[in-house]
Structure formats: C-alpha cells, structure tokens
Design a protein around this motif. Structure first.
Motif, short mmCIF file in Angstrom:
data_model
loop_
_atom_site.label_atom_id
_atom_site.label_comp_id
_atom_site.label_asym_id
_atom_site.label_seq_id
_atom_site.Cartn_x
_atom_site.Cartn_y
_atom_site.Cartn_z
N SER A 250 0.83 -1.21 0.00
CA SER A 250 0.00 0.00 0.00
C SER A 250 0.87 1.26 0.00
N TYR A 251 2.07 1.18 0.58
CA TYR A 251 2.99 2.32 0.48
C TYR A 251 3.46 2.47 -0.96
N MET A 252 3.82 1.36 -1.60
CA MET A 252 4.25 1.41 -3.00
C MET A 252 3.15 2.01 -3.88
N ASP A 253 1.89 1.76 -3.54
CA ASP A 253 0.76 2.25 -4.33
C ASP A 253 0.37 3.68 -3.97
N GLY A 254 1.07 4.28 -2.99
CA GLY A 254 0.78 5.66 -2.63
C GLY A 254 -0.42 5.85 -1.74
N TRP A 255 -0.85 4.81 -1.04
CA TRP A 255 -2.02 4.90 -0.18
C TRP A 255 -1.72 5.57 1.15
N TRP A 256 -0.45 5.63 1.53
CA TRP A 256 -0.08 6.32 2.76
C TRP A 256 1.35 6.85 2.63
N ASP A 257 1.65 7.81 3.49
CA ASP A 257 3.00 8.36 3.56
C ASP A 257 3.37 8.54 5.02
N CYS A 258 4.65 8.79 5.22
CA CYS A 258 5.16 9.02 6.57
C CYS A 258 6.43 9.84 6.40
N GLU A 259 6.56 10.89 7.16
CA GLU A 259 7.72 11.77 7.05
C GLU A 259 9.02 11.02 7.34
N GLN A 260 8.98 10.11 8.34
CA GLN A 260 10.15 9.33 8.71
C GLN A 260 9.74 7.85 8.81
N ILE A 261 9.81 7.14 7.68
CA ILE A 261 9.41 5.74 7.66
C ILE A 261 10.25 4.92 8.63
N ASP A 262 11.55 5.22 8.70
CA ASP A 262 12.42 4.44 9.58
C ASP A 262 11.99 4.58 11.04
N GLU A 263 11.57 5.78 11.44
CA GLU A 263 11.14 5.97 12.83
C GLU A 263 9.79 5.28 13.08
N PHE A 264 8.92 5.26 12.09
CA PHE A 264 7.66 4.53 12.21
C PHE A 264 7.91 3.04 12.41
N ILE A 265 8.73 2.44 11.56
CA ILE A 265 9.02 1.02 11.67
C ILE A 265 9.79 0.72 12.95
N PHE A 266 10.72 1.57 13.33
CA PHE A 266 11.47 1.39 14.57
C PHE A 266 10.53 1.29 15.77
N ARG A 267 9.60 2.20 15.86
CA ARG A 267 8.66 2.19 16.99
C ARG A 267 7.75 0.97 16.95
N ALA A 268 7.32 0.60 15.76
CA ALA A 268 6.46 -0.57 15.63
C ALA A 268 7.18 -1.84 16.07
N LEU A 269 8.46 -1.97 15.71
CA LEU A 269 9.22 -3.16 16.08
C LEU A 269 9.54 -3.18 17.57
N ARG A 270 9.92 -2.04 18.12
CA ARG A 270 10.25 -2.01 19.55
C ARG A 270 9.03 -2.32 20.41
N ALA A 271 7.86 -2.01 19.89
CA ALA A 271 6.61 -2.31 20.61
C ALA A 271 6.08 -3.69 20.28
N ASP A 272 6.83 -4.46 19.48
CA ASP A 272 6.44 -5.83 19.10
C ASP A 272 5.10 -5.89 18.38
N LEU A 273 4.79 -4.86 17.60
CA LEU A 273 3.51 -4.86 16.88
C LEU A 273 3.45 -5.95 15.83
N TYR A 274 4.63 -6.36 15.33
CA TYR A 274 4.64 -7.41 14.31
C TYR A 274 4.05 -8.72 14.83
N LYS A 275 4.06 -8.91 16.14
CA LYS A 275 3.51 -10.14 16.71
C LYS A 275 1.99 -10.19 16.58
N THR A 276 1.38 -9.01 16.42
CA THR A 276 -0.09 -8.98 16.28
C THR A 276 -0.52 -8.86 14.82
#
Length: 373
Positions: free
Chosen positions: A51-77
C-alpha cells in the motif's frame, strides 16, 4: 465493516508504539486511501508495504515509524494474508534455495542493474554492513570492514582465499591490493560477475559464475559476506560442509551474516516478494546446528547497530541519484526501494535484526584465538 471502525482498529494496534493515524509527529501515518485499513488488517506486513508502493499512505520518517512498531512488538499482532500463509507452508515443503533455483533468486535482486548499485553503494561497491568505528563516511566505514575481515583472518602474502558470494569483488580487490593474497570469488549473479571481473582486472583474482556447492579446491581461508542470508534453512548444513571441505585444516572461515534472535523457516512476506526472493535470516541456533562436528566457533562479533548507519547512507545516495535512475526504474520502484532501505535501517536500530561476524576453525586453534576489533 465500515471504514471508521477499520480506522479505529488500526489506531488501536498502533497506539502502544506511540504512532497515530494522521497525527502530527514525523513517525505518524498519513492515510490517502481509506482502503489502506482493510488491506493492512487482512494482509499484515505485505499489505503495509504494497500500500505504500501504491501511494495509499505516507510518513515523514518511515524508519522511525518502523522502529517504533518493532520495539513495541507490533509485528507479533500482525495478520498474515492467505498468500503469506501459503508462502510459509511452501517453505516447509520445498527447498526454495536449491541449486536450480539459486541463480534465479539472486538475479531478481542483484542483476537489476549495476548502475543502481554503483550510485547507491560506496566507491568499492560493498553491499554489506560497514564498520563505522573510527569512520564518519560510507567509504571509510566499508574500507574499515574489509580491513577488519583481513585482520581477523590474519592474512599473509601468497595465501589463497575463497570468497563465497563475492558480489562485485570488493573484498577480493581489497585483500589482493592490501594483503597480497590470491582470491577466488564465486557468485550466481551474472551481472555481478561481469562487473567484478572488470574491476578486478590485473590482480590475482578469479571471479566465477559458480554455485558455492560446486567448489572443490582447498583454500587457506574462506570468507562469506552477506551470503548466508540466501542459503536457506534446508541448506545450512550443506553450506557449512562445503566450507569445511574447501578449507585447509589450519585455515579460518569468516562468516559475516545478518541474523535473527529466533529461528524462522520463512522470510517477511514483503521482503520475500519484492526485495530478496526466497531469502532467510538465520539464527544462532540454526547456524550452530549446521556447524556441529565441522567447525569450532572461535569468535563472534555483533555490530548490528552499524547497519542502521550503512542503510541510511545507502538511502541518501539512492535518493540523491534518483534523477539519473528514474527513467529506468519508475516512481513505484522508488517507493519500494525507499521502503526497503528505511525499514531495514529501522530493523537494526530496533535490534530486531542482528549482524554477526563469526570466525570459525576446523579443529580449534591451539592456544586460542585473540579477538580483533
């Protein structure tokens, strides 16, 4: 389910990581298409990346978004869509990194254009983690890493070294120039072979289009940098046995690989589909089991935090060079590659991915091995 409810569901998932939908922080998601919510809820990480490749969303700092998601273990859900579940099941049944598939897997990433990598990487075209200790730029970090490998192997003039997965020949060229050794490099990516042979011309280096499983000679030392990620869990034992068979009894094998803190048999769905087909990050348990009765682990050095710096440097080069690359690759590729590089940087920053340099011997060095840093 109504779009508002879907949005609330996504917001609840992101909340523990301090991420908001359409929020004001640089790591918050800005949604351009309401179909994003259903897609990411049903397809997990694959839907997020596509969906990011398709332009459905953006984020000023993708690395910080993914960093926070991983540190919070969101991938487990995160949920897996049926396509992702099918991929997981197929890896249990088939050897996706068998010899007849290895070249095709490599070509889908490494043969997409040498010009891309020339513009993105350092001057030596080293496509692996730099060693940023005492370095403030990418070129120096990569030279530091190549020299670190040579010092860990205690290279001596005239020795013959095998480089499994040699890429564009950066290690081979550095070792031949600085340490006066002979190098045989093997890779299954045709475009890498062509450029590596050109870059290494005039040096005691042989670059072969050859699968590692077909190497039969003996070498004083063996190096494998960024290759084990492409071996696959069904082939780790073969990989280690091949290295042991090719290594002289008193030689050293330096294995440089990305890894994970737990064992898996399938890769992230987005990475598997778009970036590294049929790759798999090994765990210590998987590598340790594969080297039993073949190698003694003399040293293990984890400098995964430096991969964050390396990937950000690659993205900076890629982004600045996009004007030259855009006519060849197109804007959707830009978003795909940006997502790949920045989300990978975040994975190392969050300590989700690791980077190990292991020094192995066949019988254990008498008197022990002194670690080199």
């Amino acid at each position: 389910m109504k779009a508002q409810q879907l949005q609330q569901n996504v917001a609840q998932i992101l909340a523990p990581a301090g991420i908001q939908v359409n929020g004001s922080q640089p790591w918050d998601l800005q949604i351009h298409n309401d179909r994003f919510y259903q897609r990411v809820l049903s397809q997990g990480t694959l839907g997020l990346g596509e969906s990011y490749m398709d332009g459905w969303w953006d984020c000023e700092q993708i690395d910080e978004f993914i960093f926070r998601a991983l540190r919070a273990d969101l991938y487990k859900t995160a949920r897996l869509g049926w396509k992702s579940i099918l991929e997981v099941l197929l890896t249990q049944i088939f050897n996706r990194q068998a010899k007849d598939k290895a070249a095709r897997n490599a070509q889908r990433h490494y043969d997409i254009g040498n010009n891309l990598y020339e513009l993105m990487l350092d001057k030596r075209m080293t496509y692996s983690c730099g060693y940023w200790k005492n370095a403030d730029n990418l070129d120096q970090a990569q030279e530091n890493k190549l020299d670190l490998i040579c010092r860990k192997l205690y290279l001596k003039p005239g020795q013959r070294v095998l480089d499994i997965g040699c890429g564009w020949g950066s290690f081979a060229k550095f070792a031949a120039e600085r340490y006066d050794v002979e190098v045989v490099g093997v890779t299954v990516a045709r475009e890498q072979v062509k450029l590596a042979q050109e870059l290494c011309k005039g040096l005691p280096i042989e670059i072969r289009l050859q699968d590692y499983r077909d190497v039969r000679e003996k070498f004083d030392h063996i190096v494998s940098v960024g290759m084990a990620e492409h071996v696959g869990h069904r082939n780790y034992r073969t990989y280690m046995r091949t290295a042991a068979n090719c290594l002289k009894d008193d030689g050293l094998f330096l294995l440089h690989t990305i890894g994970m803190a737990y064992s898996r048999t399938s890769a992230d769905p987005f990475t598997n589909k778009y970036i590294f087909p049929n790759c798999l990050l090994p765990s210590i348990k998987q590598l340790g089991g594969a080297m039993e009765h073949l190698f003694v682990l003399e040293d293990c050095h984890n400098f995964s935090v430096y991969y964050d710096y390396t990937l950000l440097a690659w993205f900076k080069n890629f982004d600045q060079s996009w004007g030259q690359l855009q006519p060849t690759y197109g804007d959707r590729f830009y978003r795909m590659w940006k997502y790949y590089l920045l989300s990978s940087a975040a994975s190392f920053r969050a300590r989700h991915n690791q980077l190990w340099q292991m020094v192995l011997s066949k019988r254990g060095l008498l008197g022990g091995y002194e670690s080199v840093r």
